[in-house]
Design a protein around this motif. Structure first.
Motif, PDB file in Angstrom:
ATOM      1  N   ARG A 336     -17.175 -58.825  19.893  1.00  0.00           N
ATOM      2  CA  ARG A 336     -16.658 -60.040  20.513  1.00  0.00           C
ATOM      3  C   ARG A 336     -17.709 -61.147  20.531  1.00  0.00           C
ATOM      4  NH1 ARG A 336     -11.843 -59.193  23.539  1.00  0.00           N
ATOM      5  NH2 ARG A 336     -11.126 -57.038  23.367  1.00  0.00           N
ATOM      6  N   TYR A 337     -18.866 -60.869  19.960  1.00  0.00           N
ATOM      7  CA  TYR A 337     -19.893 -61.907  19.846  1.00  0.00           C
ATOM      8  C   TYR A 337     -19.640 -62.825  18.650  1.00  0.00           C
ATOM      9  CZ  TYR A 337     -22.648 -58.909  23.030  1.00  0.00           C
ATOM     10  OH  TYR A 337     -23.080 -58.154  24.081  1.00  0.00           O
ATOM     11  N   ASN A 338     -18.820 -62.395  17.697  1.00  0.00           N
ATOM     12  CA  ASN A 338     -18.518 -63.230  16.540  1.00  0.00           C
ATOM     13  C   ASN A 338     -17.757 -64.479  16.979  1.00  0.00           C
ATOM     14  OD1 ASN A 338     -19.550 -61.393  14.587  1.00  0.00           O
ATOM     15  ND2 ASN A 338     -17.671 -60.198  14.718  1.00  0.00           N
ATOM     16  N   LEU A 339     -18.126 -65.628  16.414  1.00  0.00           N
ATOM     17  CA  LEU A 339     -17.411 -66.872  16.659  1.00  0.00           C
ATOM     18  C   LEU A 339     -17.386 -67.697  15.368  1.00  0.00           C
ATOM     19  CD1 LEU A 339     -18.805 -67.974  20.165  1.00  0.00           C
ATOM     20  CD2 LEU A 339     -16.493 -67.171  19.670  1.00  0.00           C
ATOM     21  N   PHE A 340     -16.172 -67.981  14.882  1.00  0.00           N
ATOM     22  CA  PHE A 340     -16.006 -68.800  13.682  1.00  0.00           C
ATOM     23  C   PHE A 340     -14.985 -69.896  13.969  1.00  0.00           C
ATOM     24  CE2 PHE A 340     -16.465 -64.517  11.309  1.00  0.00           C
ATOM     25  CZ  PHE A 340     -17.832 -64.513  11.501  1.00  0.00           C
ATOM     26  N   THR A 341     -14.979 -70.916  13.131  1.00  0.00           N
ATOM     27  CA  THR A 341     -13.977 -71.980  13.238  1.00  0.00           C
ATOM     28  C   THR A 341     -12.905 -71.785  12.164  1.00  0.00           C
ATOM     29  OG1 THR A 341     -15.063 -73.487  11.689  1.00  0.00           O
ATOM     30  CG2 THR A 341     -15.788 -73.563  13.996  1.00  0.00           C
ATOM     31  N   PRO A 342     -11.691 -72.296  12.384  1.00  0.00           N
ATOM     32  CA  PRO A 342     -10.657 -72.191  11.351  1.00  0.00           C
ATOM     33  C   PRO A 342     -11.061 -72.810  10.024  1.00  0.00           C
ATOM     34  CG  PRO A 342      -9.648 -72.750  13.451  1.00  0.00           C
ATOM     35  CD  PRO A 342     -11.135 -72.827  13.658  1.00  0.00           C
ATOM     36  N   ARG A 343     -11.744 -73.952  10.056  1.00  0.00           N
ATOM     37  CA  ARG A 343     -12.112 -74.566   8.778  1.00  0.00           C
ATOM     38  C   ARG A 343     -13.211 -73.775   8.063  1.00  0.00           C
ATOM     39  NH1 ARG A 343     -14.483 -80.121  11.435  1.00  0.00           N
ATOM     40  NH2 ARG A 343     -16.470 -79.313  12.245  1.00  0.00           N
ATOM     41  N   THR A 344     -14.002 -73.011   8.816  1.00  0.00           N
ATOM     42  CA  THR A 344     -14.959 -72.108   8.183  1.00  0.00           C
ATOM     43  C   THR A 344     -14.226 -70.982   7.472  1.00  0.00           C
ATOM     44  OG1 THR A 344     -16.872 -72.562   9.588  1.00  0.00           O
ATOM     45  CG2 THR A 344     -16.697 -70.351   8.664  1.00  0.00           C
ATOM     46  N   MET A 345     -13.194 -70.424   8.118  1.00  0.00           N
ATOM     47  CA  MET A 345     -12.412 -69.364   7.484  1.00  0.00           C
ATOM     48  C   MET A 345     -11.779 -69.873   6.190  1.00  0.00           C
ATOM     49  SD  MET A 345     -13.092 -66.962   9.493  1.00  0.00           S
ATOM     50  CE  MET A 345     -12.286 -65.882   8.326  1.00  0.00           C
ATOM     51  N   VAL A 346     -11.264 -71.092   6.225  1.00  0.00           N
ATOM     52  CA  VAL A 346     -10.689 -71.689   5.016  1.00  0.00           C
ATOM     53  C   VAL A 346     -11.756 -71.828   3.931  1.00  0.00           C
ATOM     54  CG1 VAL A 346      -9.804 -73.866   4.076  1.00  0.00           C
ATOM     55  CG2 VAL A 346      -8.764 -72.871   6.123  1.00  0.00           C
ATOM     56  N   GLY A 347     -12.955 -72.222   4.334  1.00  0.00           N
ATOM     57  CA  GLY A 347     -14.041 -72.379   3.375  1.00  0.00           C
ATOM     58  C   GLY A 347     -14.387 -71.086   2.663  1.00  0.00           C
ATOM     59  N   VAL A 348     -14.426 -69.975   3.403  1.00  0.00           N
ATOM     60  CA  VAL A 348     -14.740 -68.682   2.788  1.00  0.00           C
ATOM     61  C   VAL A 348     -13.605 -68.237   1.869  1.00  0.00           C
ATOM     62  CG1 VAL A 348     -15.336 -66.271   3.221  1.00  0.00           C
ATOM     63  CG2 VAL A 348     -16.175 -68.051   4.757  1.00  0.00           C
ATOM     64  N   LEU A 349     -12.378 -68.439   2.297  1.00  0.00           N
ATOM     65  CA  LEU A 349     -11.232 -68.101   1.450  1.00  0.00           C
ATOM     66  C   LEU A 349     -11.247 -68.901   0.154  1.00  0.00           C
ATOM     67  CD1 LEU A 349      -8.563 -67.896   4.275  1.00  0.00           C
ATOM     68  CD2 LEU A 349      -9.142 -66.012   2.732  1.00  0.00           C
ATOM     69  N   ASP A 350     -11.703 -70.135   0.227  1.00  0.00           N
ATOM     70  CA  ASP A 350     -11.791 -70.942  -0.989  1.00  0.00           C
ATOM     71  C   ASP A 350     -12.892 -70.426  -1.907  1.00  0.00           C
ATOM     72  OD1 ASP A 350     -10.883 -73.070  -2.624  1.00  0.00           O
ATOM     73  OD2 ASP A 350     -12.544 -74.320  -1.958  1.00  0.00           O
ATOM     74  N   LEU A 351     -13.984 -69.932  -1.340  1.00  0.00           N
ATOM     75  CA  LEU A 351     -15.032 -69.319  -2.154  1.00  0.00           C
ATOM     76  C   LEU A 351     -14.497 -68.089  -2.893  1.00  0.00           C
ATOM     77  CD1 LEU A 351     -18.096 -69.522   0.275  1.00  0.00           C
ATOM     78  CD2 LEU A 351     -17.758 -70.849  -1.815  1.00  0.00           C
ATOM     79  N   ILE A 352     -13.700 -67.289  -2.192  1.00  0.00           N
ATOM     80  CA  ILE A 352     -13.104 -66.115  -2.842  1.00  0.00           C
ATOM     81  C   ILE A 352     -12.148 -66.562  -3.942  1.00  0.00           C
ATOM     82  CG2 ILE A 352     -11.624 -64.096  -2.481  1.00  0.00           C
ATOM     83  CD1 ILE A 352     -12.757 -63.926   0.364  1.00  0.00           C
TER      84      ILE A 352
END
Length: 443
Positions: A336-352
């Motif tokens: 529960r220490y992990n913290l990400f933003t939605p636009r960061t998740m989109v950024g990683v998905l775009d890298l994939i």
């Protein structure tokens, strides 16, 4: 012809303006769906929708705010493994001195795993050698659990311990197929560690383990009730690894610390990384595989196994261009220490997306209405899938991030992150589905 050019330009401009007005109307409706929703207004919801072909965000709602991602963390683990490990993984390392062979792990999650391809070559290498085998745990620099994990989940199948040389997925599979039969275990070594405890109550079969040690206890229904199956993590120690190897290879395996020996030539046994592994990671949301993959990345990069070292490397190199800083602590998302933003998740998905073609991504991620953790949700019309995504769920937290194919054939990238609801996931999932289906139908 020249006399018609102004008319052609006027027609094109008119068409473009009409398309722009149509999209503005669609985005206005989508905005209201997100911001005026009774469900989303009572919880913390972040959303980001991105068009990779146009390289622009179409819609955002609190996309720069931080959320607990749960198993959406595995999206980062997936990309890290793709970049660091490539097409193969070191399965184990070994060195020979005199009539002895010392082996040590590289965190490969597949060795003897019941649901993953067997490593016949590696198994034969260990079983057929005439050398006396010894195991060394000198290169493991991590803890058995990740930071922020719930310690009292140690006995559940979703939280196996991490280790340098995983065997059998670091779990025991207990089962009884017929009423009246005895309880069986895979690996069979643990049948000798199983005992009856009349003080364990309940009307259903139950097998429990103390927090430390590997004695398992069962209740009455486990022996005399309906047939059952249960996975239980075992407590990993160097001593247990040597005992399991001894039992499995049918030859003695000792234990020593390689750092106490003089330097010697080291060999590495590699094996191919199958898509089967990545599908189990993403579709089944396998926490064990996620953690071991980060450890394997650390081993390949630095020669020792540390989740923190692998994350630090990925943050400094692979994810340096992401829009927001990562607060990243484990590979699975149990923390529960992990913290990400939605636009960061989109950024990683775009890298994939840039790394792997659509066919691969759509086969590895869970498919709405078809496979994985969204098998019963987000089904496409007339059996045509439109959503390929990764879920992430902890208590009071549910996220969904992935790829969406619209009816016009556009592939959009999205991230939905919901935290701190108290009414369960059903209303949240229903509201999310309405939004995603609107995007599918209107964009």
């Amino acid at each position: 012809m020249k006399q018609y050019l102004p008319l052609l330009f006027l027609f094109c401009a008119t068409l473009l303006n009409a398309q722009t007005r149509q999209e503005d109307k669609q985005l206005e409706i989508l905005y209201r769906m997100l911001h005026e929703s009774e469900v989303f207004s009572e919880i913390f919801t972040g959303f980001s929708l991105y068009d990779p072909e146009q390289e622009r965000f179409l819609m955002e709602k609190d996309a720069g705010k931080y959320f607990t991602p749960a198993s959406n963390t595995k999206i980062l683990t997936l990309y890290t493994a793709l970049k660091v490990l490539g097409d193969s993984i070191p399965a184990f390392r070994y060195a020979t001195t005199g009539d002895s062979m010392i082996i040590w792990g590289t965190a490969d999650p597949m060795f003897l795993h019941p649901d993953l391809p067997a490593d016949a070559t590696g198994f034969s290498l260990l079983q057929d050698t005439s050398c006396q085998l010894f195991f060394s745990a000198h290169n493991y620099k991590d803890e058995r659990f990740g930071p922020g994990w719930a310690w009292d989940d140690y006995s559940y199948g979703f939280q196996p311990e991490k280790s340098s040389f995983p065997l059998y997925g670091n779990q025991v599979y207990f089962y009884r197929t017929e009423t009246g039969e005895g309880i069986q275990a895979y690996p069979g070594y643990f049948e000798r560690q199983l005992a009856y405890n009349p003080n364990i109550g309940g009307n259903w079969p139950s097998i429990l383990r103390a927090e430390s040690g590997n004695t398992f206890e069962f209740n009455d229904p486990a022996l005399s009730g309906f047939p059952f199956e249960q996975f239980r993590p075992f407590n990993v120690t160097p001593q247990l690894i040597t005992q399991l190897l001894t039992d499995t290879l049918n030859k003695p395996v000792g234990e020593l610390d390689l750092t106490h020996l003089p330097p010697m030539p080291v060999k590495t046994h590699h094996r191919v990384l199958p898509d089967t592994l990545y599908r189990k990671l993403m579709q089944d949301s396998d926490n064990f595989i996620a953690e071991q993959l980060l450890l394997a990345c650390s081993e390949k990069l630095f020669g020792s196994q540390s989740t923190a070292d692998a994350i630090r490397y990925a943050q400094d190199s692979l994810y340096r261009a992401l829009p927001d800083r990562l607060l990243w602590r484990d590979g699975s998302g149990l923390s529960r220490y992990n913290l990400f933003t939605p636009r960061t998740m989109v950024g990683v998905l775009d890298l994939i997306r840039q790394e792997k073609p659509a066919e691969w991504r759509h086969s590895v991620f869970a498919t709405g209405g078809v496979s994985g953790t969204i098998e019963d949700l987000y089904a496409g019309a007339k059996g045509k899938p439109y959503l390929f995504a990764k879920t992430g769920t902890l208590s009071n937290k549910h996220c969904l991030s992935g790829y969406l194919i619209t009816n016009t054939g556009r592939e959009l990238i999205f991230s939905f992150m919901n935290n701190n609801y108290v009414q369960g996931t059903a209303p949240v999932k229903k509201e999310m589905q309405q939004v995603l289906e609107y995007i599918r139908d209107q964009f």
